[in-house]
Scaffold this active site. Structure first.
Site, PDB file in Angstrom:
ATOM      1  N   PRO A   1      35.543  -3.853  13.429  1.00  0.00           N
ATOM      2  CA  PRO A   1      35.857  -4.028  12.002  1.00  0.00           C
ATOM      3  C   PRO A   1      35.091  -5.189  11.374  1.00  0.00           C
ATOM      4  O   PRO A   1      34.807  -6.187  12.040  1.00  0.00           O
ATOM      5  CB  PRO A   1      37.356  -4.375  12.039  1.00  0.00           C
ATOM      6  CG  PRO A   1      37.555  -5.055  13.361  1.00  0.00           C
ATOM      7  CD  PRO A   1      36.530  -4.492  14.311  1.00  0.00           C
TER       8      PRO A   1
ATOM      9  N   SER B   1       0.836  -1.194   0.000  1.00  0.00           N
ATOM     10  CA  SER B   1       0.000   0.000   0.000  1.00  0.00           C
ATOM     11  C   SER B   1       0.875   1.249   0.000  1.00  0.00           C
ATOM     12  O   SER B   1       1.543   1.534   0.992  1.00  0.00           O
ATOM     13  CB  SER B   1      -0.891   0.000   1.242  1.00  0.00           C
ATOM     14  OG  SER B   1      -1.357   1.297   1.477  1.00  0.00           O
TER      15      SER B   1
ATOM     16  N   LYS C   1      31.365   0.318   3.394  1.00  0.00           N
ATOM     17  CA  LYS C   1      31.450   0.393   4.869  1.00  0.00           C
ATOM     18  C   LYS C   1      32.443  -0.635   5.385  1.00  0.00           C
ATOM     19  O   LYS C   1      32.305  -1.828   5.096  1.00  0.00           O
ATOM     20  CB  LYS C   1      30.043   0.142   5.437  1.00  0.00           C
ATOM     21  CG  LYS C   1      29.979  -0.052   6.943  1.00  0.00           C
ATOM     22  CD  LYS C   1      28.533  -0.258   7.392  1.00  0.00           C
ATOM     23  CE  LYS C   1      28.435  -0.634   8.846  1.00  0.00           C
ATOM     24  NZ  LYS C   1      27.065  -0.970   9.264  1.00  0.00           N
TER      25      LYS C   1
HETATM   26  C1  LIG Z   1      15.274   3.774  13.459  1.00  0.00           C
HETATM   27  C2  LIG Z   1      15.589   2.580  12.620  1.00  0.00           C
HETATM   28  C3  LIG Z   1      16.852   2.432  12.091  1.00  0.00           C
HETATM   29  C4  LIG Z   1      17.181   1.304  11.320  1.00  0.00           C
HETATM   30  N1  LIG Z   1      18.449   1.143  10.853  1.00  0.00           N
HETATM   31  C5  LIG Z   1      18.772   0.013  10.188  1.00  0.00           C
HETATM   32  C6  LIG Z   1      20.074  -0.192   9.683  1.00  0.00           C
HETATM   33  O1  LIG Z   1      20.967   0.629   9.822  1.00  0.00           O
HETATM   34  N2  LIG Z   1      20.322  -1.344   9.031  1.00  0.00           N
HETATM   35  C7  LIG Z   1      19.366  -2.289   8.824  1.00  0.00           C
HETATM   36  O2  LIG Z   1      19.657  -3.344   8.254  1.00  0.00           O
HETATM   37  N3  LIG Z   1      18.110  -2.084   9.233  1.00  0.00           N
HETATM   38  C8  LIG Z   1      17.794  -0.971   9.907  1.00  0.00           C
HETATM   39  N4  LIG Z   1      16.512  -0.781  10.315  1.00  0.00           N
HETATM   40  C9  LIG Z   1      15.491  -1.773   9.973  1.00  0.00           C
HETATM   41  C10 LIG Z   1      15.045  -1.585   8.538  1.00  0.00           C
HETATM   42  O3  LIG Z   1      14.497  -0.310   8.378  1.00  0.00           O
HETATM   43  C11 LIG Z   1      14.021  -2.648   8.195  1.00  0.00           C
HETATM   44  O4  LIG Z   1      14.467  -3.899   8.594  1.00  0.00           O
HETATM   45  C12 LIG Z   1      13.817  -2.702   6.703  1.00  0.00           C
HETATM   46  O5  LIG Z   1      13.517  -1.445   6.217  1.00  0.00           O
HETATM   47  C13 LIG Z   1      12.718  -3.650   6.358  1.00  0.00           C
HETATM   48  O6  LIG Z   1      11.481  -3.139   6.757  1.00  0.00           O
HETATM   49  P1  LIG Z   1      10.213  -3.942   6.328  1.00  0.00           P
HETATM   50  O7  LIG Z   1      10.228  -4.109   4.855  1.00  0.00           O
HETATM   51  O8  LIG Z   1      10.100  -5.142   7.171  1.00  0.00           O
HETATM   52  O9  LIG Z   1       9.012  -2.992   6.767  1.00  0.00           O
HETATM   53  P2  LIG Z   1       8.470  -1.618   6.127  1.00  0.00           P
HETATM   54  O10 LIG Z   1       9.533  -0.819   5.499  1.00  0.00           O
HETATM   55  O11 LIG Z   1       7.664  -0.965   7.207  1.00  0.00           O
HETATM   56  O12 LIG Z   1       7.487  -2.074   4.970  1.00  0.00           O
HETATM   57  C14 LIG Z   1       6.198  -2.565   5.255  1.00  0.00           C
HETATM   58  C15 LIG Z   1       5.442  -2.705   3.942  1.00  0.00           C
HETATM   59  O13 LIG Z   1       4.194  -3.332   4.189  1.00  0.00           O
HETATM   60  C16 LIG Z   1       3.177  -2.603   3.554  1.00  0.00           C
HETATM   61  N5  LIG Z   1       1.930  -2.800   4.308  1.00  0.00           N
HETATM   62  C17 LIG Z   1       1.760  -2.820   5.644  1.00  0.00           C
HETATM   63  N6  LIG Z   1       0.474  -3.044   5.947  1.00  0.00           N
HETATM   64  C18 LIG Z   1      -0.181  -3.178   4.763  1.00  0.00           C
HETATM   65  C19 LIG Z   1      -1.540  -3.389   4.417  1.00  0.00           C
HETATM   66  N7  LIG Z   1      -2.497  -3.504   5.332  1.00  0.00           N
HETATM   67  N8  LIG Z   1      -1.849  -3.443   3.108  1.00  0.00           N
HETATM   68  C20 LIG Z   1      -0.899  -3.323   2.150  1.00  0.00           C
HETATM   69  N9  LIG Z   1       0.397  -3.106   2.427  1.00  0.00           N
HETATM   70  C21 LIG Z   1       0.747  -3.022   3.726  1.00  0.00           C
HETATM   71  C22 LIG Z   1       3.662  -1.160   3.584  1.00  0.00           C
HETATM   72  O14 LIG Z   1       3.015  -0.378   2.640  1.00  0.00           O
HETATM   73  C23 LIG Z   1       5.142  -1.391   3.258  1.00  0.00           C
HETATM   74  O15 LIG Z   1       5.280  -1.529   1.860  1.00  0.00           O
HETATM   75  C24 LIG Z   1      16.173   0.341  11.070  1.00  0.00           C
HETATM   76  C25 LIG Z   1      14.891   0.512  11.561  1.00  0.00           C
HETATM   77  C26 LIG Z   1      14.591   1.616  12.351  1.00  0.00           C
HETATM   78  C27 LIG Z   1      13.198   1.768  12.898  1.00  0.00           C
END
Ligand SMILES: Cc1cc2nc3c(=O)[nH]c(=O)nc-3n(C[C@H](O)[C@H](O)[C@H](O)COP(=O)(O)OP(=O)(O)OC[C@H]3O[C@@H](n4cnc5c(N)ncnc54)[C@H](O)[C@@H]3O)c2cc1C
Length: 502
Positions: free
Chosen positions: A101, A42, A81
């Site tokens: 490292p 979404s 990195k």
């Molecule tokens: C502060 C912070 C710092 C971070 N730093 C790092 C880092 O340095 N290195 C690292 O490896 N990771 C890091 N992460 C983690 C990283 O951001 C996530 O692991 C990565 O982005 C994967 O996220 P995701 O795809 O699981 O979730 P999201 O990016 O949240 O994606 C969720 C998806 O699901 C969809 N969705 C949800 N509900 C619905 C619904 N009902 N209907 C349709 N679609 C839906 C959304 O639209 C979206 O496309 C960090 C996280 C945070 C919070």
């Protein structure tokens, strides 16, 4: 795996980095197996939009799907990195900063001296026992050099990346769609299940039902399928790790782009500095039990010299912990839906890549229904818990006394048995590498990483007044080690040059 063992229709819910990494890995492995892969996301809900640092595991992922750095890195404003620098976590003299490292084959030539010196230093002998001078990656980071050596350099060097998370998602999306992954933009409002609890379809807000045999939950922190629909319990790590919030602010790119993440401890958490080609990413990870979001933003702005700047900050909440089962019924959770450990060592995408590759291997070996699922879940839980332990060690070993946050972290007794054992081995002056092997202590981190962490914080007893034996003085010549590393570093380009992919 026979064709009949494969579920024919797979639907991935979520188009963040986790969703597109999953889709890319699955289409790469199963394109010729007649499997239909659909990703639903979404745009209204959007992605978390952070996650800018990786471990070397991301390189393995791109290598495994046949994507070269020259293809994806410029598109994603990515940089190389060498590891992570930790500043101001320890107040022990000489240990206010250390570098964790990524490993290289060069370390084989310096590791023995480092391990020996930590051993001597643990006996109270005054030898050089700070990690940084022993590791090539630390020197490359100090010099702002990239980690790819010239072709005559005979040693393998591991490295990770910094990148724009949204652009990595876009890059993988485009490629996965070209390879045949179907893409639906829709908001899922309900989940249909059969009488035995399996998921049968996802209902969108436009009334469409998206059916499949198997579902992958990449829906982010809310865990729409694994947690909400299937009711798999979430085990919080809040008693081990206090941080639950972050505030993020970009600054200008660096002229001479750095090749390390810098993690600097502030009053109630720590701030990352991640150099990308088009900007520098900064984020303060803190605990809302100790600090309000307004105070965190002011502290971050002050740290960055942006107090009177109107660049908008983004505030985020973090749900730290893991689900009890990552694969339950006909659903696999990948990414934030399966759990999250605060980003101190940038491990989230590492967990994503390992979850997906382990899943593909398990299914190929044992199919979808077999007992392979239980051992898969055990392995996934172990990855989460052993990474958690390494992160907890950073907090337990801090020696700051300036705020309740740091004092309470240092006194936190919610420590796993594994971490207790590791600390005990260190304090007893034993070899971590040998003892971890003998006691079968499993960790996501190598003994070298543990040595760096424990030595880097200066977790040593007081130095004794005089050497206790002739062999107790410096056995290894630090000038020779410096010279060896200096000469190795001559084989590497500056980060700026390394990023020119002509
Ligand atoms: C502060 C912070 C710092 C971070 N730093 C790092 C880092 O340095 N290195 C690292 O490896 N990771 C890091 N992460 C983690 C990283 O951001 C996530 O692991 C990565 O982005 C994967 O996220 P995701 O795809 O699981 O979730 P999201 O990016 O949240 O994606 C969720 C998806 O699901 C969809 N969705 C949800 N509900 C619905 C619904 N009902 N209907 C349709 N679609 C839906 C959304 O639209 C979206 O496309 C960090 C996280 C945070 C919070």
């Amino acid at each position: 795996m026979s064709d009949s063992q494969i579920e024919k229709r797979i639907v991935i819910l979520g188009g963040g980095t986790a969703g597109w990494i999953t889709a890319s890995a699955m289409i790469h492995s199963w394109a010729d197996k007649g499997i239909d892969i659909t990703l639903v996301e979404s745009p209204v809900i959007g992605t978390v939009g952070v996650g800018e640092g990786s471990t070397p595991r991301l390189k393995l992922f791109f290598d495994s799907i046949g994507v070269h750095e020259s293809e994806w890195m410029p598109r994603c404003n990515a940089t190389f990195k060498n590891g992570i620098s930790f500043a101001n976590w320890s107040t022990r003299p000489g240990f206010d900063r250390y570098f964790h490292p990524f490993s290289s084959q060069v370390d084989q030539h310096t590791k023995t001296a480092f391990y020996f010196n930590t051993y001597a230093r643990r006996l109270g002998i005054d030898v050089h026992a700070h990690p940084d001078r022993f590791f090539l990656a630390a020197k490359l980071a100090e010099n702002r050099q990239g980690p790819r050596p010239n072709e005559n350099f005979p040693f393998i060097v591991e490295y990770g990346y910094h990148f724009d998370a949204n652009l990595v998602g876009d890059f993988l999306k485009e490629r996965a769609k070209d390879l045949g992954v179907k893409h639906i933009e829709a908001k899922i409002v309900d989940v249909e299940q059969s009488s035995d609890g399996k998921i049968t379809g996802l209902l969108s807000d436009s009334g469409q039902t998206i059916e499949a045999d198997f579902f992958v939950d990449c829906s982010g922190f809310q865990g729409t399928l694994i947690q909400k629909a299937l009711g798999v319990p979430f085990r919080s790590f809040a008693e081990n790790l206090f941080n639950d919030s972050a505030v993020v602010l970009p600054t200008e790119p660096q002229d001479h782009i750095g090749s390390q993440t810098v993690s600097t401890a502030l009053k109630n958490g720590w701030v990352w500095e991640i150099p990308l080609t088009h900007r520098t990413g900064n984020g303060y990870v803190y605990s809302s039990s100790f600090c309000s979001s307004d105070d965190a933003e002011i502290e971050l702005r002050t740290h960055l010299g942006l107090l009177n700047n109107d660049v908008e900050a983004r505030h985020l909440k973090m749900k730290v912990g893991r689900v009890e089962k990552h694969w339950h019924k006909n659903c696999l959770a990948v990414g934030l839906s399966q759990g999250f450990i605060e980003p101190l060592e940038a491990t989230a995408l590492n967990l994503v890549c390992n979850t997906v590759s382990d899943f593909i291997e398990t299914v190929e070996a044992e199919g979808f229904e077999a007992g392979g699922r239980d051992t898969f879940n055990e392995r996934a839980n172990e990855r989460f818990e052993t990474i958690r332990d390494y992160i907890v060690a950073h907090y337990i070993l801090n020696s700051r006394e300036d705020t309740d946050y740091w004092k309470q972290n240092g006194q936190n007794t919610n420590v796993s048995e594994t971490l207790r054992q590791i600390l005990h081995i260190w304090k007893a002056g034993k070899s971590l590498s040998q003892e971890m092997e003998r006691l079968e202590i499993r960790s996501s981190y190598t003994a070298m990483s543990w040595y760096c962490l424990l030595a880097g914080y200066g977790f040593y007893p007081a130095i004794r007044p005089a050497p206790t034996s002739p062999s107790a003085t410096e056995k290894f010549d630090m000038d020779e080690i410096d010279e060896f590393i200096r000469r190795c570093a001559l084989n590497f380009q500056s980060q700026n040059d390394a990023l020119r992919f002509e």
